[in-house]
Design a protein around this motif. Structure first.
Motif, PDB file in Angstrom:
ATOM      1  N   PHE A 214       7.610  -1.802 -40.256  1.00  0.00           N
ATOM      2  CA  PHE A 214       7.927  -0.811 -39.489  1.00  0.00           C
ATOM      3  C   PHE A 214       8.341  -2.133 -37.739  1.00  0.00           C
ATOM      4  CE2 PHE A 214       3.925   2.075 -40.399  1.00  0.00           C
ATOM      5  CZ  PHE A 214       4.948   2.384 -41.060  1.00  0.00           C
ATOM      6  N   TYR A 215       9.214  -1.287 -37.236  1.00  0.00           N
ATOM      7  CA  TYR A 215       9.889  -2.257 -36.623  1.00  0.00           C
ATOM      8  C   TYR A 215       9.975  -2.053 -34.875  1.00  0.00           C
ATOM      9  CZ  TYR A 215      12.519  -3.930 -40.239  1.00  0.00           C
ATOM     10  OH  TYR A 215      13.425  -4.287 -41.331  1.00  0.00           O
ATOM     11  N   LYS A 216       9.326  -2.885 -34.147  1.00  0.00           N
ATOM     12  CA  LYS A 216       8.789  -1.805 -32.751  1.00  0.00           C
ATOM     13  C   LYS A 216      10.281  -1.234 -31.955  1.00  0.00           C
ATOM     14  CE  LYS A 216       6.327  -5.685 -31.540  1.00  0.00           C
ATOM     15  NZ  LYS A 216       5.344  -6.830 -33.267  1.00  0.00           N
ATOM     16  N   GLY A 217       9.789  -0.077 -31.766  1.00  0.00           N
ATOM     17  CA  GLY A 217      11.773   0.921 -30.994  1.00  0.00           C
ATOM     18  C   GLY A 217      11.821   0.541 -29.530  1.00  0.00           C
ATOM     19  N   ILE A 218      10.648   0.364 -29.128  1.00  0.00           N
ATOM     20  CA  ILE A 218      10.150   0.604 -28.071  1.00  0.00           C
ATOM     21  C   ILE A 218      11.377  -0.864 -27.144  1.00  0.00           C
ATOM     22  CG2 ILE A 218       9.204   0.413 -25.344  1.00  0.00           C
ATOM     23  CD1 ILE A 218       6.805   1.668 -27.136  1.00  0.00           C
ATOM     24  N   ILE A 219      11.127  -2.576 -27.579  1.00  0.00           N
ATOM     25  CA  ILE A 219      11.989  -3.139 -26.201  1.00  0.00           C
ATOM     26  C   ILE A 219      13.349  -3.021 -26.652  1.00  0.00           C
ATOM     27  CG2 ILE A 219      11.661  -5.424 -25.872  1.00  0.00           C
ATOM     28  CD1 ILE A 219       8.605  -5.369 -27.192  1.00  0.00           C
ATOM     29  N   SER A 220      14.201  -3.238 -25.500  1.00  0.00           N
ATOM     30  CA  SER A 220      15.238  -3.610 -26.222  1.00  0.00           C
ATOM     31  C   SER A 220      15.652  -4.840 -26.071  1.00  0.00           C
ATOM     32  CB  SER A 220      16.472  -3.141 -24.939  1.00  0.00           C
ATOM     33  OG  SER A 220      16.222  -3.622 -23.671  1.00  0.00           O
ATOM     34  N   GLU A 221      16.983  -5.014 -26.714  1.00  0.00           N
ATOM     35  CA  GLU A 221      17.625  -6.857 -27.247  1.00  0.00           C
ATOM     36  C   GLU A 221      17.978  -7.241 -25.777  1.00  0.00           C
ATOM     37  OE1 GLU A 221      20.442  -7.085 -30.992  1.00  0.00           O
ATOM     38  OE2 GLU A 221      20.757  -5.520 -29.514  1.00  0.00           O
ATOM     39  N   GLN A 222      18.031  -6.795 -24.533  1.00  0.00           N
ATOM     40  CA  GLN A 222      18.545  -7.040 -23.234  1.00  0.00           C
ATOM     41  C   GLN A 222      17.538  -7.179 -22.583  1.00  0.00           C
ATOM     42  OE1 GLN A 222      20.038  -3.817 -23.814  1.00  0.00           O
ATOM     43  NE2 GLN A 222      21.842  -4.700 -24.564  1.00  0.00           N
ATOM     44  N   GLU A 223      15.732  -6.474 -23.426  1.00  0.00           N
ATOM     45  CA  GLU A 223      14.436  -6.779 -22.248  1.00  0.00           C
ATOM     46  C   GLU A 223      13.957  -8.536 -22.907  1.00  0.00           C
ATOM     47  OE1 GLU A 223      12.745  -2.522 -21.588  1.00  0.00           O
ATOM     48  OE2 GLU A 223      12.714  -2.969 -23.076  1.00  0.00           O
TER      49      GLU A 223
END
Length: 247
Positions: A214-223
């Protein structure tokens, strides 16, 4: 003046000599694939994961795991099944429209991914509501409009609660459940699953050769990372979507 002329002649001779000796060698290296273009979307992030080209299949008892059959109603009131995603690469999430915590962040990241592949008709997203009794097609459509969901292959789906929970917990092994003593009343994973054009769950391998799954979906590229030091994986997911689209 004569000295300058000699200098110019010397420089011209050196350039000519370089062209005669080295350019054919460079051309041969390109033909033999010794020199490759380093594109950020063609290679993986560090993040302790390996990127060796083809993505791994998720195997259960030696058999690649496929998305199980499902049939739910989307935000347009249409019945959607796994067959509607046949021939498409898509991301799967489980969410609910009244979620005040992780769901807004997950769906903003999915909108970012949607916009990255907005001209590719072979990319889609499947969002399954874990509060289907509340999330009617009308509610889901309003939610789609609020978040800027425009991809015609992004279906926000509702249906029988047991079927959705079984799809999450058994079909994808992505946890969803009810919490008695919690004010929200529900708990679910913030992970995304990635599905290839033939309906198989795919991912890259970690440094030990095991599938990431799976891939973490909560953290954005900007964060870039969260307060616990976990790095964002949206860039990684975008890269892997591109790989599957090119298969």
């Amino acid at each position: 003046m004569k000295k300058n002329n000699y200098s110019y002649i010397s420089i011209a001779f050196i350039i000519l000599l370089f062209g005669i000796i080295f350019i054919p060698k460079i051309v041969d290296r390109i033909k033999n694939n010794d020199i490759t273009r380093n594109n950020r979307m063609d290679v993986g992030q560090d993040n302790n994961f390996e990127d060796k080209g083809q993505l791994s299949f998720i195997e259960i008892n030696g058999t690649p795991k496929k998305v199980p059959a499902f049939s739910f109603t989307n935000q347009e009131g249409k019945i959607i099944s796994q067959e509607d995603y046949k021939g498409k690469v898509y991301v799967v999430e489980f969410f609910f429209t009244t979620c005040p915590t992780i769901c807004p962040r997950m769906n903003r990241n999915l909108v970012d991914i949607q916009n990255t592949y907005k001209i590719n008709t072979d990319f889609g997203i499947a969002s399954f509501s874990i509060t289907p009794e509340l999330d009617t097609p009308e509610i889901l459509k309003a939610y789609a409009n609020k978040y800027g969901i425009t991809n015609p292959n992004w279906h926000l789906m509702t249906g029988e609660e047991k079927d959705i929970y079984d799809l999450a917990n058994i079909g994808f092994n992505i946890f969803v459940g009810k919490v008695q003593d919690d004010e929200i009343g529900f708990e679910h994973s913030g992970d995304f699953a990635l599905i290839d054009k033939n309906g198989f769950i795919r991912s890259r391998l970690d440094a030990f050769g095991n599938p990431k799954i799976f891939y973490k979906g909560i953290i954005s590229e900007q964060e870039k990372m969260d307060e616990d030091g976990n790095e964002q994986e949206i860039t990684m997911l975008k890269e892997d979507i591109k790989k599957l689209l090119n298969e």
